[in-house]
Structures are given as structure tokens and as C-alpha cells.
Design an enzyme around this catalytic site. Sequence first.
Site, short mmCIF file in Angstrom:
data_model
loop_
_atom_site.label_atom_id
_atom_site.label_comp_id
_atom_site.label_asym_id
_atom_site.label_seq_id
_atom_site.Cartn_x
_atom_site.Cartn_y
_atom_site.Cartn_z
N ASP A 13 0.82 -1.21 0.00
CA ASP A 13 0.00 0.00 0.00
C ASP A 13 0.86 1.27 0.00
O ASP A 13 2.03 1.24 0.39
CB ASP A 13 -0.90 0.03 1.23
CG ASP A 13 -2.12 -0.87 1.10
OD1 ASP A 13 -2.25 -1.56 0.07
OD2 ASP A 13 -2.94 -0.90 2.05
N ASP A 14 0.25 2.36 -0.41
CA ASP A 14 0.83 3.72 -0.34
C ASP A 14 1.92 3.96 -1.38
O ASP A 14 2.78 4.83 -1.19
CB ASP A 14 1.38 4.03 1.05
CG ASP A 14 0.35 3.91 2.15
OD1 ASP A 14 -0.86 3.94 1.84
OD2 ASP A 14 0.74 3.77 3.33
N HIS A 134 -7.54 3.89 1.14
CA HIS A 134 -6.52 4.32 2.09
C HIS A 134 -7.16 4.48 3.46
O HIS A 134 -8.21 5.11 3.60
CB HIS A 134 -5.93 5.65 1.61
CG HIS A 134 -4.79 6.17 2.42
ND1 HIS A 134 -3.70 5.40 2.76
CD2 HIS A 134 -4.54 7.41 2.95
CE1 HIS A 134 -2.84 6.14 3.45
NE2 HIS A 134 -3.33 7.35 3.59
#
Length: 318
Positions: A13-14, A134
Site C-alpha cells: 500500500d501507499d 486508504h
Amino acid sequence: MLRAAVKLIVTGDDFGYCPRRNQGMAECFLAGGISNVSLLVNGSAVSNAVQLAKRYNIPIGLHANLSEGSPVCTALKEKSSLLNAQGFFHGKMGIRTALAKGLLDMSEVKQELTAQVELFRELTGHLPHHMDGHQHVHVLPEIRNIFAQVLKDYGITYTRIPIEPDLPRCKWIDPPLMAFYQSVEKDSLNTVDVFREHGIRWPDIYIGLSTMGKNMSVANILAAIDNATTAHLLAKEDDSSALPSPRVSLDQGTGSVTIELMTHPGYPSISPVGGCGEGPDDFSQSWERQHELETLKSAELQNHYRTRKVELCAFQDL
């Protein structure tokens, strides 16, 4: 212990948060530690992330962001119910508070999610292979309905439902964090029917809350996979039992179990570089990001995958 062939999607993620996070995730992918990434299109290093994904053929999805930094929709940049007094998204807990107070305009949620999908397509040349949220904003009340409709409108098939079967036994998780995880799971349980009605699919099993940051270890990852797989297989044998996770099989009768492991690897951000408009947060600057990177890349973990016949794959392979 019950055994099954495991198809493991390891998502970083991110992606796009900062160059150091990007570099670490690219290295992790090349080392076989992750199998796809989830892109923040409002991240300060999104262009660098997209270049890396293209260079190394990293499967890529969209990490829809309504909680950190600035919107990408031009019409919402100056005045919007999604923004706080400083002109940024409300934050991980702030968006939940604003939602509970009825302060968010759902038409603006749809505008922003649509703008993020369009920007993703502009940057990458294709639609996301999967789309999640998110800080798990995609399973929040009301937002879940808009999120599901956007996925259906674009024909994006796969998402994430963060319900971790083994979470109750994870006594090592700090109480405040466990309380947040439990709220995420409650929201997720209430999201299942909405996503099903829109034809959206997700892996049989989700893990990642119990193995995040300092809690990530080879032993914890393998235990989470084994325990969740056993619970899933027992539930399939006994239809009267109810797993704490949605059973939407992706195996099409092949006898395999599909798992998504959510991760956040990378080299720690160094302020002021990074973030989504406000600079990097403590989470991204933590040593725990590199700890995840090193654990996922470790030869010990890779050997265990091979021994246990765990096959790494991406959402685009389903």
C-alpha cells in the site's frame, strides 16, 4: 491442520507516497516480497511510482484516498465538505467523525473517487486492476455505496474487505489500535452485501492487521495464513458455521484458497519529502516501514512459501 493450495496476493500500500517508499516497494517486488501495489494518485511521488511500475511491470491498483492530503478533483480543492479548515482531507479519524455528524456530501465523495480513477488511467494508461481504500475509508457507511457504484461504473472487479479471521487471538496488538481494527471490521461486515449487490469480488481471506509494522515477522505471517486457511476450509465443510470474513470464492472449483496480505513496506520517509500535500506522517517515517521491507524480502519467508506451495500472484492474475 487442513491444507489447501494457497494463492497469495501481497499488496504494498501507499505506492506514490514518497521516493523512498517507492524505491523500497520496487525492490520488494523484484525480490518476490510483494506481488502488486496500490497507488495513491495524490501522493507527492506518484509520477516516480508510475515510472517504476512501468519499468518493472509491477501490477498496480488504486489506493483511493479521502482521508489524507489534498483532493485531485479541481472543483473540490478550495471548498468541499471533504476538507478541514486547513484545506486538507479530514484525516483518518476526522473523516469518521465528520461522517458520523452527517457533514460529508456524498456527491463530492463520488466526484473525488471518479477523479482519482480518471487520474490513475491518465497516469498509467489503463484502469486499476483493483481498487481499495486508504485507511479503509471504502468500507465506511454511505461511502461504501458510492465506492461500489464507482467500481461498477468502471468495471473494476476486485477490492479488499478488511476482515481478518484470526484477529481476536492477536493479544500483541496495542488496545487503541485493536479498537480501531475492530471498528474497521464492523464496517466491513456491513459492507459485504453492498459489494456483492454490485458484482464486486475480493479474495477468500484477508490478513494484514495482525502483521503490520513491528508485528510483522515470518512466524506471524505464516501463522496468519495457516490459521485463516484452516478456518476457511472448516467453514466450507460446515455451511452452518459462519466465518468472520465474507466467503466469495475466487477459485472457481480449483480447490485453492485466495488470500490478500496487506503490507506497507519501504524505506522510511524523511521530512519534508513525501506525503499527499501535507508532508509525510509518522506512519510513513517510522522504522517499521523498513522492518516490513526486510521481513518480506527475507530468504526464510521465501523458502517457506516454496515449501508450503504458496503461490504469489496479483489481482490481475485472478
